[in-house]
Write a protein that holds these residues in place. Structure first.
Motif, PDB file in Angstrom:
ATOM      1  N   ARG A  76     -38.046 -31.013   5.393  1.00  0.00           N
ATOM      2  CA  ARG A  76     -39.040 -31.532   6.052  1.00  0.00           C
ATOM      3  C   ARG A  76     -40.064 -30.568   6.585  1.00  0.00           C
ATOM      4  NH1 ARG A  76     -39.802 -32.094  11.392  1.00  0.00           N
ATOM      5  NH2 ARG A  76     -37.532 -31.434  11.878  1.00  0.00           N
ATOM      6  N   LEU A  77     -39.842 -29.289   6.790  1.00  0.00           N
ATOM      7  CA  LEU A  77     -40.548 -28.136   7.316  1.00  0.00           C
ATOM      8  C   LEU A  77     -40.305 -26.840   6.279  1.00  0.00           C
ATOM      9  CD1 LEU A  77     -40.064 -28.388  11.014  1.00  0.00           C
ATOM     10  CD2 LEU A  77     -42.107 -29.142   9.743  1.00  0.00           C
ATOM     11  N   GLY A  78     -40.957 -26.022   6.327  1.00  0.00           N
ATOM     12  CA  GLY A  78     -40.967 -24.663   5.621  1.00  0.00           C
ATOM     13  C   GLY A  78     -41.665 -23.661   6.445  1.00  0.00           C
ATOM     14  N   ARG A  79     -41.295 -22.664   6.450  1.00  0.00           N
ATOM     15  CA  ARG A  79     -41.716 -21.447   7.234  1.00  0.00           C
ATOM     16  C   ARG A  79     -41.226 -19.980   6.607  1.00  0.00           C
ATOM     17  NH1 ARG A  79     -38.703 -20.432  13.052  1.00  0.00           N
ATOM     18  NH2 ARG A  79     -36.689 -20.255  12.108  1.00  0.00           N
ATOM     19  N   THR A  80     -41.946 -19.212   6.990  1.00  0.00           N
ATOM     20  CA  THR A  80     -41.850 -17.970   6.461  1.00  0.00           C
ATOM     21  C   THR A  80     -41.156 -16.953   7.584  1.00  0.00           C
ATOM     22  OG1 THR A  80     -43.832 -16.698   6.811  1.00  0.00           O
ATOM     23  CG2 THR A  80     -43.165 -17.656   4.483  1.00  0.00           C
ATOM     24  N   VAL A  81     -40.135 -16.229   7.403  1.00  0.00           N
ATOM     25  CA  VAL A  81     -39.464 -15.296   8.432  1.00  0.00           C
ATOM     26  C   VAL A  81     -39.374 -13.775   7.968  1.00  0.00           C
ATOM     27  CG1 VAL A  81     -38.514 -16.876   9.682  1.00  0.00           C
ATOM     28  CG2 VAL A  81     -37.307 -15.865   8.036  1.00  0.00           C
ATOM     29  N   LEU A  82     -39.590 -12.867   8.800  1.00  0.00           N
ATOM     30  CA  LEU A  82     -39.280 -11.481   8.165  1.00  0.00           C
ATOM     31  C   LEU A  82     -37.788 -11.337   7.960  1.00  0.00           C
ATOM     32  CD1 LEU A  82     -41.541  -9.384  10.237  1.00  0.00           C
ATOM     33  CD2 LEU A  82     -41.918  -9.914   8.098  1.00  0.00           C
ATOM     34  N   ALA A  83     -37.305 -10.675   6.745  1.00  0.00           N
ATOM     35  CA  ALA A  83     -36.141 -10.435   6.576  1.00  0.00           C
ATOM     36  C   ALA A  83     -35.521  -9.652   7.689  1.00  0.00           C
ATOM     37  CB  ALA A  83     -35.904  -9.966   5.059  1.00  0.00           C
ATOM     38  N   THR A  84     -35.919  -8.917   8.440  1.00  0.00           N
ATOM     39  CA  THR A  84     -35.467  -7.975   9.244  1.00  0.00           C
ATOM     40  C   THR A  84     -35.463  -8.829  10.715  1.00  0.00           C
ATOM     41  OG1 THR A  84     -37.576  -7.259   9.896  1.00  0.00           O
ATOM     42  CG2 THR A  84     -36.224  -6.006   8.313  1.00  0.00           C
ATOM     43  N   ASN A  97     -36.278 -21.898   5.446  1.00  0.00           N
ATOM     44  CA  ASN A  97     -36.712 -20.538   6.121  1.00  0.00           C
ATOM     45  C   ASN A  97     -36.890 -19.514   4.877  1.00  0.00           C
ATOM     46  OD1 ASN A  97     -36.675 -21.001   9.016  1.00  0.00           O
ATOM     47  ND2 ASN A  97     -34.720 -21.460   8.466  1.00  0.00           N
ATOM     48  N   VAL A  98     -37.904 -19.108   4.431  1.00  0.00           N
ATOM     49  CA  VAL A  98     -38.116 -17.996   3.516  1.00  0.00           C
ATOM     50  C   VAL A  98     -38.302 -16.813   3.964  1.00  0.00           C
ATOM     51  CG1 VAL A  98     -39.831 -17.643   1.482  1.00  0.00           C
ATOM     52  CG2 VAL A  98     -39.320 -20.017   2.222  1.00  0.00           C
ATOM     53  N   GLN A  99     -37.486 -15.981   3.529  1.00  0.00           N
ATOM     54  CA  GLN A  99     -37.310 -14.362   4.267  1.00  0.00           C
ATOM     55  C   GLN A  99     -38.174 -13.691   3.212  1.00  0.00           C
ATOM     56  OE1 GLN A  99     -33.093 -14.037   3.734  1.00  0.00           O
ATOM     57  NE2 GLN A  99     -33.064 -13.728   5.878  1.00  0.00           N
ATOM     58  N   VAL A 100     -39.141 -13.011   3.933  1.00  0.00           N
ATOM     59  CA  VAL A 100     -40.176 -12.125   3.130  1.00  0.00           C
ATOM     60  C   VAL A 100     -40.159 -10.988   3.750  1.00  0.00           C
ATOM     61  CG1 VAL A 100     -41.691 -14.060   2.537  1.00  0.00           C
ATOM     62  CG2 VAL A 100     -41.986 -12.858   4.747  1.00  0.00           C
ATOM     63  N   GLU A 101     -40.264  -9.911   2.912  1.00  0.00           N
ATOM     64  CA  GLU A 101     -40.539  -8.330   3.288  1.00  0.00           C
ATOM     65  C   GLU A 101     -42.034  -8.295   4.107  1.00  0.00           C
ATOM     66  OE1 GLU A 101     -40.145  -6.272  -0.367  1.00  0.00           O
ATOM     67  OE2 GLU A 101     -38.216  -6.167  -0.177  1.00  0.00           O
ATOM     68  N   PRO A 102     -42.230  -7.118   4.752  1.00  0.00           N
ATOM     69  CA  PRO A 102     -43.462  -6.933   5.455  1.00  0.00           C
ATOM     70  C   PRO A 102     -44.572  -6.900   4.434  1.00  0.00           C
ATOM     71  CG  PRO A 102     -41.845  -5.229   6.584  1.00  0.00           C
ATOM     72  CD  PRO A 102     -41.205  -6.155   5.198  1.00  0.00           C
ATOM     73  N   THR A 103     -44.528  -6.543   3.276  1.00  0.00           N
ATOM     74  CA  THR A 103     -45.427  -6.910   2.000  1.00  0.00           C
ATOM     75  C   THR A 103     -45.737  -8.124   1.619  1.00  0.00           C
ATOM     76  OG1 THR A 103     -43.818  -6.524   0.418  1.00  0.00           O
ATOM     77  CG2 THR A 103     -44.806  -4.509   1.189  1.00  0.00           C
ATOM     78  N   GLY A 104     -44.788  -8.985   1.869  1.00  0.00           N
ATOM     79  CA  GLY A 104     -45.077 -10.600   1.560  1.00  0.00           C
ATOM     80  C   GLY A 104     -44.192 -11.141   0.515  1.00  0.00           C
ATOM     81  N   ARG A 105     -43.332 -10.164  -0.075  1.00  0.00           N
ATOM     82  CA  ARG A 105     -42.508 -10.518  -1.305  1.00  0.00           C
ATOM     83  C   ARG A 105     -41.369 -11.342  -0.626  1.00  0.00           C
ATOM     84  NH1 ARG A 105     -38.434  -8.187  -4.583  1.00  0.00           N
ATOM     85  NH2 ARG A 105     -38.191  -6.643  -2.960  1.00  0.00           N
ATOM     86  N   ILE A 106     -40.886 -12.354  -1.428  1.00  0.00           N
ATOM     87  CA  ILE A 106     -40.080 -13.199  -1.099  1.00  0.00           C
ATOM     88  C   ILE A 106     -38.547 -12.534  -1.434  1.00  0.00           C
ATOM     89  CG2 ILE A 106     -38.989 -15.598  -1.431  1.00  0.00           C
ATOM     90  CD1 ILE A 106     -41.667 -16.447  -1.802  1.00  0.00           C
ATOM     91  N   VAL A 107     -37.522 -12.517  -0.531  1.00  0.00           N
ATOM     92  CA  VAL A 107     -36.226 -11.997  -0.847  1.00  0.00           C
ATOM     93  C   VAL A 107     -35.206 -12.831  -0.498  1.00  0.00           C
ATOM     94  CG1 VAL A 107     -37.236  -9.334  -0.389  1.00  0.00           C
ATOM     95  CG2 VAL A 107     -36.274 -10.821   1.363  1.00  0.00           C
ATOM     96  N   GLY A 108     -35.529 -14.007   0.068  1.00  0.00           N
ATOM     97  CA  GLY A 108     -34.415 -15.027   0.212  1.00  0.00           C
ATOM     98  C   GLY A 108     -34.870 -16.072   0.746  1.00  0.00           C
ATOM     99  N   ALA A 109     -34.030 -17.138   0.863  1.00  0.00           N
ATOM    100  CA  ALA A 109     -34.289 -18.406   1.528  1.00  0.00           C
ATOM    101  C   ALA A 109     -32.977 -19.056   2.015  1.00  0.00           C
ATOM    102  CB  ALA A 109     -34.990 -19.265   0.504  1.00  0.00           C
ATOM    103  N   TYR A 110     -32.955 -19.809   3.083  1.00  0.00           N
ATOM    104  CA  TYR A 110     -31.906 -20.439   3.599  1.00  0.00           C
ATOM    105  C   TYR A 110     -32.266 -21.578   4.678  1.00  0.00           C
ATOM    106  CZ  TYR A 110     -32.858 -17.838   8.204  1.00  0.00           C
ATOM    107  OH  TYR A 110     -33.427 -17.658   9.286  1.00  0.00           O
ATOM    108  N   CYS A 111     -31.350 -22.638   4.716  1.00  0.00           N
ATOM    109  CA  CYS A 111     -31.851 -23.708   5.353  1.00  0.00           C
ATOM    110  C   CYS A 111     -31.340 -23.677   6.948  1.00  0.00           C
ATOM    111  CB  CYS A 111     -31.353 -25.072   4.845  1.00  0.00           C
ATOM    112  SG  CYS A 111     -32.118 -25.342   3.282  1.00  0.00           S
ATOM    113  N   GLY A 112     -31.935 -23.953   7.949  1.00  0.00           N
ATOM    114  CA  GLY A 112     -31.557 -23.996   9.390  1.00  0.00           C
ATOM    115  C   GLY A 112     -32.426 -23.758  10.114  1.00  0.00           C
TER     116      GLY A 112
END
Length: 112
Positions: A76-84, A97-112
């Motif tokens: 229903r929702l999507g957002r980016t979060v810093l991997a750290t 939740n889409v995990q990104v590095e500070p450069t904006g590159r996607i490194v992972g994703a999880y629900c919750g």
């Protein structure tokens, strides 16, 4: 016959309604047990599927990419979060939740 007052108009309208009631009844329709299906609505997603967004790993996050990932995951929702960043204590099974590095590159994703 000349109508000079409102009483004549009332009589004319009453006569029109009486004559309208004398029309032939509609033809009988055959009775049937066939009932059309009620309209159905798409139910909101109950949980997202993070595995469906693996195609985005390694790409640079953009708004259209995030929206495509949200749709593919059924979230229903999507957002980016810093991997750290630590995980959010408020869990929502319909949020991607889409995990990104500070450069904006996607490194992972999880629900919750």
């Amino acid at each position: 016959m000349r109508m000079t007052n409102g009483r004549g108009r009332i009589c004319f309208l009453a006569l029109a309604f009486v004559l309208a009631g004398c029309q032939a009844p509609p033809k009988d329709r055959p009775l049937t047990s066939e009932v059309p299906e009620p309209p159905s609505f798409a139910s909101p997603p109950e949980a997202c599927q993070a595995a469906a967004v693996r195609f985005g790993l390694g790409l640079r996050v953009t708004a259209p990419l995030l929206e495509e990932m949200r749709q593919r995951a059924g979230a229903r929702l999507g957002r980016t979060v810093l991997a750290t960043d630590p995980t959010d204590p408020v869990q929502d099974a319909t949020r991607l939740n889409v995990q990104v590095e500070p450069t904006g590159r996607i490194v992972g994703a999880y629900c919750g």
